[in-house]
Design an enzyme around this catalytic site. Structure first.
Site, PDB file in Angstrom:
ATOM      1  N   GLU A 233      -4.544   6.498   0.963  1.00 17.94           N
ATOM      2  CA  GLU A 233      -3.931   5.327   1.569  1.00 17.94           C
ATOM      3  C   GLU A 233      -2.820   4.870   0.638  1.00 17.94           C
ATOM      4  O   GLU A 233      -3.085   4.396  -0.466  1.00 17.94           O
ATOM      5  CB  GLU A 233      -4.995   4.248   1.729  1.00 17.94           C
ATOM      6  N   CYS A 267       0.231  -3.373   0.082  1.00 18.05           N
ATOM      7  CA  CYS A 267       0.786  -2.241   0.833  1.00 18.05           C
ATOM      8  C   CYS A 267       1.176  -2.702   2.234  1.00 18.05           C
ATOM      9  O   CYS A 267       2.035  -2.105   2.860  1.00 18.05           O
ATOM     10  CB  CYS A 267      -0.160  -1.054   0.847  1.00 18.05           C
TER      11      CYS A 267
END
Ligand code: ADP
Length: 505
Positions: A233, A267
């Protein structure tokens, strides 16, 4: 023995070094986690679920100490430390312990008794073994816990390598995990890239990595060489599309929060806003005003690392040199430590880093676009695709536009808050990687299916050797019977099958 040095993000004060784990010790830690994992996996699922609840309770009870360490190591405001890192643990514990077991249950599979006489089959969901968990510094508690809860529920051992920028809070959380689960099930590796790389190559059964694209590529390549499944990720460059009918006050406040929470070191931090021409002017003005009202320290923390501060500074400088409007902030704050003013830029040159690379700081760019189609095209023009949002008073229109956005999570009239909801998958497309955390989809990285078949057929199977013409006819008959011929073909096929069967035995 090497040590991890560092300074506090808030004031630049040097901290007592933390001992790094010697790289040579990592293999032994993996072996211990594996042994402890066998015993853990043998615990009934309900017992493991109960341990998750105990873990959540223990972390919540230790909230004050965890928040203090988060402030020390990341500088994030206490409100954020509580709401983004400590409190979500409660939902992780209750969701995985109540909903998780159903997704790990053994499933009986019915086999056709004519084709497979005397056989019983089931699919078991088994832990992968030892999961290498490598995590970043931006959410040093919430991100590892998101994987720890399901990994432990599934019966895995874990070796966790937290970021070298947040070793103390990791050690605190690890201490709590040990108290609940015993000493060896979750091992801690302190250190930086050398330790992370060694862990990926240390005979682990799965890798769950959250971090930068550059490091993610290395981890993915190393895991690929070892044929170890890896969940990656990585970064993001989140976009929001603001339509002409958006509620501008709520939108401006929502966009600002999405961009500035965790000082943008997220993120799923909002970095790009595409506003249609009808609303762009007032939206830019309001965003600039609101950003100017944010109080560094109270509302927005510092940058955790010097490297991150340098990146933020470079992106802003390039954009401004290229002619961008500065609606708020735009520079470092000289107050000791690693601070950057909450910054709103507008009408940035499209090829500029501030629109193309991950900035990961308290910076948001607003671009005026002609219409909805142009906004969607601009939002999708990115190598990343974690989350994206649409802002409009018309929910149906919002949903339709949201579905056209290339992202793993799309929201209408909000942004990025769903990371704290264990029931919803969190993942992305493109250079954001293919890792998924939260929701049953996260289990793919942590378990594997095992088909178990028990054969109670006393006779030799029809299809075993020796092969003969009758078996060939049998094959033809079966194909005809299962194919899409009419009733006459089927009757012939049955006759042929019966004949072949008689001759076969
Ligand atoms: P960030 O600075 O965004 O945290 P990284 O991707 O470098 O970015 O770091 C994420 C995690 O990966 C950290 O725990 C870091 O120590 C670890 N790491 C760094 N290099 C490697 C590597 N080559 N292999 C495995 N892990 C690594």
């Amino acid at each position: 023995m090497s040590a991890i040095e560092g300074t506090r993000p808030r004031d630049g004060e040097a901290r007592m070094p933390v001992e790094a784990t010697p790289v040579e010790a990592i293999g032994g830690l993996v072996a211990r986690a594996r042994d402890a994992g066998f015993d853990h996996a043998a615990r009934p699922l309900a017992e493991r679920a109960g341990l998750l609840r105990a873990l959540a309770d223990a972390i919540l009870a230790d909230g004050e100490a965890i928040v203090a360490l988060l402030e020390e190591e990341t500088g994030k405001p206490a409100a954020e430390a509580w709401l983004h890192e400590v409190v979500p643990t409660a939902d992780l514990g209750s969701w995985w312990s109540s909903q998780g077991p159903a997704h790990l249950a053994t499933e009986a599979v019915r086999l056709d008794p004519l084709a497979y006489p005397g056989k019983r089959a089931r699919v078991e969901v088994v832990p992968r073994g030892v999961v290498a968990l490598i995590t970043p510094w931006n959410f040093p508690v919430a991100i590892p816990l998101r994987t720890l809860f399901p990994a432990l529920l599934a019966g895995n051992g874990v070796v966790w390598k937290p970021s070298e920028h947040t070793p103390r809070v990791a050690a605190r959380v690890h201490g709590i995990v040990r108290e609940v689960f015993g000493p060896d099930l979750v091992e801690l590796v302190q250190g930086a890239g050398a330790q992370g790389a060694a862990l990926v190559e240390a005979d682990v059964d799965a890798v769950v990595f959250t971090g930068s694209v550059a490091t993610g590529r290395k981890v993915g390549a190393a895991a690929g060489r070892a044929l170890t499944p890896a969940s990656l990720e990585l970064g993001g460059k989140d976009a929001a599309v603001v339509l002409d009918d958006a509620d501008l006050e709520r939108t401006a406040r929502g966009l600002l929060w999405a961009a500035m929470a965790n000082a943008g070191q997220n993120c799923a931090g909002l970095e790009r806003v595409y506003a249609v021409a009808e609303v762009a002017g007032p939206l830019k003005a309001r965003l600039g005003e609101l950003a100017g009202e944010l109080v560094p320290g109270r509302d927005v923390g510092p940058l955790v690392t010097e490297a991150q501060l340098a990146t933020v500074e470079r992106h802003v400088r390039e954009a401004v040199d290229g002619g961008a409007e500065v609606l708020a902030g735009g520079e470092r704050l000289e107050r000791g430590g690693r601070w950057f003013a909450p910054t709103v830029l507008a009408e940035v040159e499209p090829s500029s880093a501030a629109l193309r690379e991950e900035t990961f700081g308290p910076v948001v760019v607003v671009q005026t676009v002609a219409d909805e189609a142009a906004a969607v095209a601009a939002a999708n023009d990115s190598r990343f695709g974690l989350t994206a949002s649409v802002w409009t008073r018309d929910a149906a229109r919002g949903e339709a536009v949201a579905r056209r956005l290339r992202a793993g999570v799309v929201t209408v009239n909000n942004h990025a808050f769903t990371g704290a909801i264990p029931a919803l998958p969190w993942g992305g497309v493109g250079e954001t990687g293919f890792g998924v955390t939260n929701s049953p989809h996260a289990l793919h990285a942590l378990v594997r299916p095992r088909a178990v078949v028990v054969d109670g057929n006393a006779r030799p199977e029809l299809y075993w050797h020796p092969y003969d013409e009758a078996l060939e006819r049998l094959g033809k008959g079966m194909a005809a019977l299962r194919g899409k011929g009419g009733p006459i073909t089927k009757v012939r096929a049955v006759a042929r099958l019966l004949g072949a069967l008689r001759r076969r035995f």
